[in-house]
Design a protein around this motif. Structure first.
Motif, PDB file in Angstrom:
ATOM      1  N   PHE A  29       0.734  -1.160  -0.165  1.00  0.00           N
ATOM      2  CA  PHE A  29       0.067   0.146  -0.065  1.00  0.00           C
ATOM      3  C   PHE A  29       0.952   1.255   0.147  1.00  0.00           C
ATOM      4  O   PHE A  29       2.166   0.960   0.249  1.00  0.00           O
ATOM      5  N   VAL A  30       0.241   2.262  -0.304  1.00  0.00           N
ATOM      6  CA  VAL A  30       1.103   3.698  -0.384  1.00  0.00           C
ATOM      7  C   VAL A  30       0.437   4.672   0.934  1.00  0.00           C
ATOM      8  O   VAL A  30      -0.731   4.686   0.919  1.00  0.00           O
ATOM      9  N   ILE A  31       1.491   5.186   1.644  1.00  0.00           N
ATOM     10  CA  ILE A  31       1.155   6.054   2.425  1.00  0.00           C
ATOM     11  C   ILE A  31       1.389   7.535   1.677  1.00  0.00           C
ATOM     12  O   ILE A  31       2.594   7.782   1.357  1.00  0.00           O
ATOM     13  N   GLU A  32       0.259   8.396   1.705  1.00  0.00           N
ATOM     14  CA  GLU A  32       0.294   9.450   1.148  1.00  0.00           C
ATOM     15  C   GLU A  32       0.506  10.555   1.513  1.00  0.00           C
ATOM     16  O   GLU A  32       0.888  11.647   1.070  1.00  0.00           O
ATOM     17  N   THR A  33       0.734  10.517   2.991  1.00  0.00           N
ATOM     18  CA  THR A  33       0.877  11.765   3.703  1.00  0.00           C
ATOM     19  C   THR A  33       2.017  11.527   4.903  1.00  0.00           C
ATOM     20  O   THR A  33       2.506  10.426   4.941  1.00  0.00           O
ATOM     21  N   VAL A  34       2.610  12.504   5.321  1.00  0.00           N
ATOM     22  CA  VAL A  34       3.720  12.505   6.075  1.00  0.00           C
ATOM     23  C   VAL A  34       3.184  12.070   7.704  1.00  0.00           C
ATOM     24  O   VAL A  34       2.399  12.590   8.132  1.00  0.00           O
ATOM     25  N   THR A  35       3.915  10.841   8.178  1.00  0.00           N
ATOM     26  CA  THR A  35       3.209  10.282   9.268  1.00  0.00           C
ATOM     27  C   THR A  35       4.456   9.520   9.850  1.00  0.00           C
ATOM     28  O   THR A  35       5.425   8.890   8.998  1.00  0.00           O
ATOM     29  N   LYS A  36       4.399   9.226  10.985  1.00  0.00           N
ATOM     30  CA  LYS A  36       5.415   8.382  11.594  1.00  0.00           C
ATOM     31  C   LYS A  36       4.951   7.020  11.413  1.00  0.00           C
ATOM     32  O   LYS A  36       3.729   6.590  11.748  1.00  0.00           O
ATOM     33  N   PHE A  37       5.785   6.015  11.397  1.00  0.00           N
ATOM     34  CA  PHE A  37       5.685   4.660  11.020  1.00  0.00           C
ATOM     35  C   PHE A  37       6.991   3.830  11.523  1.00  0.00           C
ATOM     36  O   PHE A  37       7.912   4.207  11.215  1.00  0.00           O
ATOM     37  N   LEU A  38       6.531   2.707  11.958  1.00  0.00           N
ATOM     38  CA  LEU A  38       7.605   1.660  12.170  1.00  0.00           C
ATOM     39  C   LEU A  38       6.929   0.353  11.704  1.00  0.00           C
ATOM     40  O   LEU A  38       6.193  -0.305  12.039  1.00  0.00           O
ATOM     41  N   ARG A  39       8.193  -0.514  11.120  1.00  0.00           N
ATOM     42  CA  ARG A  39       7.845  -1.776  10.565  1.00  0.00           C
ATOM     43  C   ARG A  39       8.114  -2.618  11.772  1.00  0.00           C
ATOM     44  O   ARG A  39       8.716  -2.422  12.989  1.00  0.00           O
ATOM     45  N   GLU A  40       7.721  -3.939  12.122  1.00  0.00           N
ATOM     46  CA  GLU A  40       7.632  -4.795  13.166  1.00  0.00           C
ATOM     47  C   GLU A  40       9.312  -5.138  13.354  1.00  0.00           C
ATOM     48  O   GLU A  40       9.583  -4.902  14.433  1.00  0.00           O
ATOM     49  N   SER A  41      10.012  -5.243  12.154  1.00  0.00           N
ATOM     50  CA  SER A  41      11.416  -5.367  12.257  1.00  0.00           C
ATOM     51  C   SER A  41      12.158  -4.238  12.950  1.00  0.00           C
ATOM     52  O   SER A  41      13.205  -4.594  13.510  1.00  0.00           O
ATOM     53  N   ASP A  42      11.496  -3.045  13.175  1.00  0.00           N
ATOM     54  CA  ASP A  42      12.193  -2.056  13.632  1.00  0.00           C
ATOM     55  C   ASP A  42      11.874  -1.815  15.013  1.00  0.00           C
ATOM     56  O   ASP A  42      12.223  -0.686  15.721  1.00  0.00           O
ATOM     57  N   ILE A  43      10.929  -2.559  15.760  1.00  0.00           N
ATOM     58  CA  ILE A  43      10.291  -2.552  16.897  1.00  0.00           C
ATOM     59  C   ILE A  43      10.896  -3.347  17.989  1.00  0.00           C
ATOM     60  O   ILE A  43      11.205  -4.525  17.564  1.00  0.00           O
ATOM     61  N   ILE A  44      11.253  -2.674  19.222  1.00  0.00           N
ATOM     62  CA  ILE A  44      11.949  -3.636  20.545  1.00  0.00           C
ATOM     63  C   ILE A  44      10.859  -3.424  21.319  1.00  0.00           C
ATOM     64  O   ILE A  44      10.703  -2.453  21.835  1.00  0.00           O
ATOM     65  N   TYR A  57      17.747   2.048  22.392  1.00  0.00           N
ATOM     66  CA  TYR A  57      16.869   2.045  21.031  1.00  0.00           C
ATOM     67  C   TYR A  57      15.439   2.108  21.662  1.00  0.00           C
ATOM     68  O   TYR A  57      14.753   2.966  20.868  1.00  0.00           O
ATOM     69  N   LEU A  58      15.056   1.399  22.698  1.00  0.00           N
ATOM     70  CA  LEU A  58      13.547   1.511  23.057  1.00  0.00           C
ATOM     71  C   LEU A  58      13.212   3.007  23.486  1.00  0.00           C
ATOM     72  O   LEU A  58      12.188   3.308  23.070  1.00  0.00           O
ATOM     73  N   THR A  59      14.106   3.734  23.988  1.00  0.00           N
ATOM     74  CA  THR A  59      14.065   4.888  24.422  1.00  0.00           C
ATOM     75  C   THR A  59      13.505   5.980  23.107  1.00  0.00           C
ATOM     76  O   THR A  59      13.104   6.897  22.919  1.00  0.00           O
ATOM     77  N   LEU A  60      14.854   5.759  22.135  1.00  0.00           N
ATOM     78  CA  LEU A  60      14.635   6.312  20.657  1.00  0.00           C
ATOM     79  C   LEU A  60      13.280   6.021  20.229  1.00  0.00           C
ATOM     80  O   LEU A  60      12.738   6.980  19.621  1.00  0.00           O
ATOM     81  N   THR A  61      12.641   4.865  20.562  1.00  0.00           N
ATOM     82  CA  THR A  61      11.556   4.435  19.792  1.00  0.00           C
ATOM     83  C   THR A  61      10.293   5.376  20.314  1.00  0.00           C
ATOM     84  O   THR A  61       9.587   5.853  19.509  1.00  0.00           O
ATOM     85  N   VAL A  62      10.613   5.459  21.632  1.00  0.00           N
ATOM     86  CA  VAL A  62       9.370   6.290  22.448  1.00  0.00           C
ATOM     87  C   VAL A  62       9.325   7.840  21.977  1.00  0.00           C
ATOM     88  O   VAL A  62       8.442   8.384  21.481  1.00  0.00           O
ATOM     89  N   MET A  63      10.986   8.251  21.867  1.00  0.00           N
ATOM     90  CA  MET A  63      11.000   9.608  21.503  1.00  0.00           C
ATOM     91  C   MET A  63      10.340   9.743  20.070  1.00  0.00           C
ATOM     92  O   MET A  63       9.532  10.752  19.691  1.00  0.00           O
ATOM     93  N   TYR A  64      10.449   8.851  19.002  1.00  0.00           N
ATOM     94  CA  TYR A  64      10.421   8.857  17.803  1.00  0.00           C
ATOM     95  C   TYR A  64       8.552   8.887  17.672  1.00  0.00           C
ATOM     96  O   TYR A  64       7.795   9.603  16.954  1.00  0.00           O
ATOM     97  N   LEU A  65       7.837   7.984  18.340  1.00  0.00           N
ATOM     98  CA  LEU A  65       6.473   7.957  18.358  1.00  0.00           C
ATOM     99  C   LEU A  65       5.688   9.026  19.128  1.00  0.00           C
ATOM    100  O   LEU A  65       4.455   9.279  18.835  1.00  0.00           O
TER     101      LEU A  65
END
Length: 139
Positions: A29-44, A57-65
């Motif tokens: 699928f195509v994401i047509e707007t700017v949004t935050k996203f993470l694939r399962e492989s990028d999640i700890i 890395y987990l802290t960085l994930t929280v900061m990103y989301l």
């Protein structure tokens, strides 16, 4: 600019605040707007964050989301300083991650965080077998 994402069967994806799981077939699928996203492989997950670099890395994930979460930023500084103190050779990774965080580019910080986890693993693999009972030769 639109972003095309392809998901494997049953792969998870976070888009904005929504968690999505793919069905039994590969899909795209195509994401047509700017949004935050993470694939399962990028999640700890918290339970998987069993090393200092994975916790960072987990802290960085929280900061990103999360939007503007000063507690996560404070935790990042504390964790980064502790890592540099414990293993000064990690400083170039931490410096790069901090640069991305300071620029507000948390996605790139996460990518560099993955490099840091690989480096941590490489360091751990070089430890003598005697320091790890699971690696020690049977006596």
């Amino acid at each position: 600019m639109p972003l095309k994402i392809e998901l494997k069967p049953f792969e998870r994806l976070l888009i904005g605040g929504a968690a999505i799981r793919n069905g039994s077939r590969r899909s795209s699928f195509v994401i047509e707007t700017v949004t935050k996203f993470l694939r399962e492989s990028d999640i700890i997950t918290e339970s998987e964050a069993d090393t200092a670099c994975k916790r960072l890395y987990l802290t960085l994930t929280v900061m990103y989301l999360a939007d503007n979460l000063p507690e996560a930023e404070d935790a990042f500084v504390v964790q980064a300083n502790a890592l540099i103190t414990a293993a000064p050779s990690m400083a170039p990774y931490i410096r790069d991650i901090h640069g991305h965080v300071a620029a507000g580019d948390f996605y790139r910080a996460l990518k560099r965080g993955k490099d840091l986890i690989q480096y941590e693993r490489a360091l751990a693999d070089r430890l003598p077998a005697a320091s790890d009972p699971a690696r020690a030769a049977p006596g």
